[in-house]
Design an enzyme around this catalytic site. Structure first.
Site, mmCIF file in Angstrom:
data_model
loop_
_atom_site.group_PDB
_atom_site.id
_atom_site.type_symbol
_atom_site.label_atom_id
_atom_site.label_comp_id
_atom_site.label_asym_id
_atom_site.label_seq_id
_atom_site.Cartn_x
_atom_site.Cartn_y
_atom_site.Cartn_z
ATOM 1 N N THR A 260 46.251 125.943 40.123
ATOM 2 C CA THR A 260 45.929 126.414 38.775
ATOM 3 C C THR A 260 45.643 125.222 37.868
ATOM 4 O OG1 THR A 260 47.423 128.248 39.195
ATOM 5 C CG2 THR A 260 46.764 127.893 36.903
ATOM 6 N N THR A 261 44.684 125.405 36.973
ATOM 7 C CA THR A 261 44.259 124.310 36.097
ATOM 8 C C THR A 261 45.087 124.283 34.803
ATOM 9 O OG1 THR A 261 42.542 125.838 35.419
ATOM 10 C CG2 THR A 261 41.911 124.114 36.964
ATOM 11 N N ALA B 86 46.899 119.986 42.180
ATOM 12 C CA ALA B 86 45.578 119.443 42.528
ATOM 13 C C ALA B 86 44.489 120.217 41.791
ATOM 14 C CB ALA B 86 45.348 119.531 44.030
ATOM 15 N N PRO B 87 43.684 119.528 40.980
ATOM 16 C CA PRO B 87 42.614 120.249 40.279
ATOM 17 C C PRO B 87 41.557 120.779 41.229
ATOM 18 C CG PRO B 87 42.490 117.877 39.835
ATOM 19 C CD PRO B 87 43.747 118.111 40.608
ATOM 20 N N GLY C 284 39.091 121.913 35.406
ATOM 21 C CA GLY C 284 40.118 120.896 35.657
ATOM 22 C C GLY C 284 39.544 119.732 36.450
ATOM 23 N N LYS D 85 35.430 132.455 34.902
ATOM 24 C CA LYS D 85 36.392 131.352 34.716
ATOM 25 C C LYS D 85 36.880 131.320 33.269
ATOM 26 C CE LYS D 85 36.880 126.383 35.659
ATOM 27 N NZ LYS D 85 38.247 126.593 36.191
ATOM 28 N N ALA E 248 48.335 136.437 44.000
ATOM 29 C CA ALA E 248 47.874 136.852 45.338
ATOM 30 C C ALA E 248 46.707 137.829 45.323
ATOM 31 C CB ALA E 248 49.051 137.464 46.103
ATOM 32 N N HIS F 275 30.066 126.836 36.835
ATOM 33 C CA HIS F 275 30.982 127.790 37.466
ATOM 34 C C HIS F 275 30.555 129.230 37.230
ATOM 35 C CE1 HIS F 275 33.701 124.333 37.823
ATOM 36 N NE2 HIS F 275 34.369 125.053 38.713
HETATM 37 N N1 LIG Z 1 42.534 123.627 42.627
HETATM 38 C C1 LIG Z 1 41.493 124.251 43.163
HETATM 39 O O1 LIG Z 1 40.926 123.833 44.202
HETATM 40 C C2 LIG Z 1 41.018 125.510 42.526
HETATM 41 C C3 LIG Z 1 41.610 125.926 41.377
HETATM 42 N N2 LIG Z 1 41.238 127.103 40.809
HETATM 43 C C4 LIG Z 1 42.018 127.504 39.647
HETATM 44 O O2 LIG Z 1 42.959 128.503 40.076
HETATM 45 C C5 LIG Z 1 43.250 129.401 39.004
HETATM 46 C C6 LIG Z 1 42.975 130.830 39.450
HETATM 47 O O3 LIG Z 1 41.595 130.992 39.706
HETATM 48 P P1 LIG Z 1 41.031 132.400 40.229
HETATM 49 O O4 LIG Z 1 41.701 132.795 41.482
HETATM 50 O O5 LIG Z 1 39.557 132.260 40.202
HETATM 51 O O6 LIG Z 1 41.500 133.361 39.040
HETATM 52 P P2 LIG Z 1 41.819 134.938 39.107
HETATM 53 O O7 LIG Z 1 41.853 135.406 37.692
HETATM 54 O O8 LIG Z 1 40.888 135.603 40.057
HETATM 55 O O9 LIG Z 1 43.280 135.009 39.744
HETATM 56 C C7 LIG Z 1 44.468 134.757 39.051
HETATM 57 C C8 LIG Z 1 45.435 135.843 39.436
HETATM 58 O O10 LIG Z 1 46.723 135.540 38.930
HETATM 59 C C9 LIG Z 1 47.249 136.727 38.359
HETATM 60 N N3 LIG Z 1 48.338 136.447 37.434
HETATM 61 C C10 LIG Z 1 48.319 136.364 36.074
HETATM 62 N N4 LIG Z 1 49.553 136.111 35.604
HETATM 63 C C11 LIG Z 1 50.364 136.027 36.691
HETATM 64 C C12 LIG Z 1 51.749 135.781 36.860
HETATM 65 N N5 LIG Z 1 52.561 135.549 35.808
HETATM 66 N N6 LIG Z 1 52.258 135.764 38.122
HETATM 67 C C13 LIG Z 1 51.483 135.983 39.186
HETATM 68 N N7 LIG Z 1 50.155 136.240 39.097
HETATM 69 C C14 LIG Z 1 49.603 136.242 37.852
HETATM 70 C C15 LIG Z 1 46.029 137.355 37.718
HETATM 71 O O11 LIG Z 1 46.266 138.700 37.334
HETATM 72 P P3 LIG Z 1 45.412 139.285 36.066
HETATM 73 O O12 LIG Z 1 43.987 139.295 36.530
HETATM 74 O O13 LIG Z 1 46.008 140.635 35.860
HETATM 75 O O14 LIG Z 1 45.640 138.326 34.922
HETATM 76 C C16 LIG Z 1 45.035 137.200 38.851
HETATM 77 O O15 LIG Z 1 45.169 138.212 39.839
HETATM 78 C C17 LIG Z 1 42.370 128.930 37.825
HETATM 79 O O16 LIG Z 1 43.112 128.058 37.003
HETATM 80 C C18 LIG Z 1 41.259 128.140 38.532
HETATM 81 O O17 LIG Z 1 40.655 127.190 37.707
HETATM 82 C C19 LIG Z 1 40.266 127.896 41.336
HETATM 83 C C20 LIG Z 1 39.608 127.502 42.470
HETATM 84 C C21 LIG Z 1 39.933 126.273 43.178
HETATM 85 O O1 LIG Z 2 38.041 128.415 38.385
HETATM 86 C C1 LIG Z 2 37.444 127.979 39.391
HETATM 87 O O2 LIG Z 2 36.685 128.679 40.064
HETATM 88 C C2 LIG Z 2 37.701 126.596 39.815
HETATM 89 N N1 LIG Z 2 38.621 125.917 39.188
HETATM 90 C C3 LIG Z 2 38.988 124.572 39.454
HETATM 91 C C4 LIG Z 2 38.659 123.701 38.269
HETATM 92 O O3 LIG Z 2 38.753 124.150 37.119
HETATM 93 O O4 LIG Z 2 38.326 122.536 38.485
HETATM 94 C C5 LIG Z 2 38.449 124.066 40.758
HETATM 95 C C6 LIG Z 2 37.070 124.535 41.083
HETATM 96 O O5 LIG Z 2 36.182 123.913 40.211
HETATM 97 C C7 LIG Z 2 36.970 126.050 40.976
#
Ligand SMILES: NC(=O)C1=CN([C@@H]2O[C@H](COP(=O)(O)OP(=O)(O)OC[C@H]3O[C@@H](n4cnc5c(N)ncnc54)[C@H](OP(=O)(O)O)[C@@H]3O)[C@@H](O)[C@H]2O)C=CC1
Ligand SMILES: O=C(O)C1=N[C@H](C(=O)O)C[C@H](O)C1
Length: 265
Positions: free
Chosen positions: A95-96, A121-122, A161, A155, A27, A151
């Site tokens: 999450t990827t 969903a990627p 993903g 990342k 969050a 990106h």
């Molecule tokens: N499917 C989609 O459309 C998209 C997917 N993504 C994917 O989403 C994921 C997150 O991306 P993003 O938000 O940029 O990453 P961030 O690093 O900004 O956010 C991830 C968060 O999760 C926290 N976290 C780590 N371990 C845990 C745990 N066990 N329980 C709860 N929270 C935890 C992290 O804390 P800490 O920093 O302390 O590790 C951090 O605050 C990536 O895999 C990304 O590729 C991103 C964008 C779009």
């Molecule tokens: O980490 C990101 O930012 C994103 N992750 C997803 C991915 O790995 O495909 C989706 C989007 O590209 C953003």
């Protein structure tokens, strides 16, 4: 079947107007922060739990979340999904890090819980989903294909993903059409120069300050090329897809990969 006052079923009108209680994992992250805002702004959803690294995961169950949205990290997401399934909570996972083995494991965990839904969903961006579909359609017409994903530099995974899924969809379309490998005479190169090989499709990953999430699929034939490109300039672009998934997953038991079917694609 008749019901009595002791059945504890909400009246149909009450059930229709009930808010969906949502928990967000990750969050405080880039995506999690955006999801928290989007859920708070949605009239039919109620944010009941926010969990980040170091927080107590049981909070989402204690708070009565019906759906959990996970944007955490590839190394922790499987434990989160397992917890949700065990606690009868539907999951929307962005999450990827999912390969076939991980997807099979989640499907196995769902077997004894036929009422629980998990969507992985990627990419939740509508444009990115359409790009994947268009690339799949175009693939059989072009002897050459390469993917470039670009990106932000924070990342942690490469290639993205989305790029891996796009490459797999394109590779599958090429196989179905009986296409041979893309022509490539390279015999001498530095490691990585030709990208990662995903089922025969080269995937190149760029990390650049100022970017958010972008992808190009380059298709080449004699005397012409087709470039398909999608840009997410803001993480708000993922929110309509995330909210759609939250609403849909309550009536879609089992494992769903991608939200294409929720969009009627
Ligand atoms: N499917 C989609 O459309 C998209 C997917 N993504 C994917 O989403 C994921 C997150 O991306 P993003 O938000 O940029 O990453 P961030 O690093 O900004 O956010 C991830 C968060 O999760 C926290 N976290 C780590 N371990 C845990 C745990 N066990 N329980 C709860 N929270 C935890 C992290 O804390 P800490 O920093 O302390 O590790 C951090 O605050 C990536 O895999 C990304 O590729 C991103 C964008 C779009
Ligand atoms: O980490 C990101 O930012 C994103 N992750 C997803 C991915 O790995 O495909 C989706 C989007 O590209 C953003």
């Amino acid at each position: 079947m008749t019901t009595s006052a002791t059945d504890h079923q909400p009246a149909p009108a009450a059930r229709e107007s009930a808010l969906i209680p949502v928990g967000v994992l990750g969050a405080r992250g880039r995506m999690g922060t955006e999801v928290v805002k989007a859920v708070n702004d949605a009239e039919d959803l109620e944010l009941v739990a926010m969990v980040d690294d170091g927080d107590w995961l049981f909070n989402v169950a204690d708070a009565g979340a019906q759906v959990v949205v996970d944007f955490t990290r590839p190394d922790v997401v499987m434990d989160n999904i397992r917890f949700c399934i065990d606690n009868n909570i539907h999951c929307v996972v962005g999450t990827t890090g999912f390969d076939e083995a991980r997807l099979a494991t989640v499907a196995e965990w769902l077997e004894p819980k036929p009422e629980v839904g998990v969507v992985i969903a990627p990419n939740f961006g509508i444009g990115a989903i359409l790009l994947m579909r268009f690339a799949q359609e175009a693939a059989r017409f072009f002897p050459s294909v390469e993917i470039v994903e670009l990106h932000h530099p924070d990342k942690v995974d490469a290639p993205s993903g989305t790029a891996v899924r796009t490459a797999r969809l394109v590779a599958s379309a090429r196989r179905a059409a009986g296409l041979p490998a893309s022509p490539d005479a390279t015999t001498d190169s530095l490691p990585g120069a030709r990208g990662a090989d995903v089922e025969g499709v080269p995937v190149h990953a760029v990390r650049l300050t100022g970017l958010v999430a972008h992808q190009e699929v380059l298709l080449g034939a004699a005397g012409e090329s087709l470039t398909l490109r999608h840009d997410s300039y803001d993480r708000a672009s993922f929110m309509p897809g995330v909210l759609l998934a939250v609403r849909e997953i309550t009536r879609r038991p089992g494992l769903t990969v991608g939200i294409e079917s929720f969009l009627g694609l």
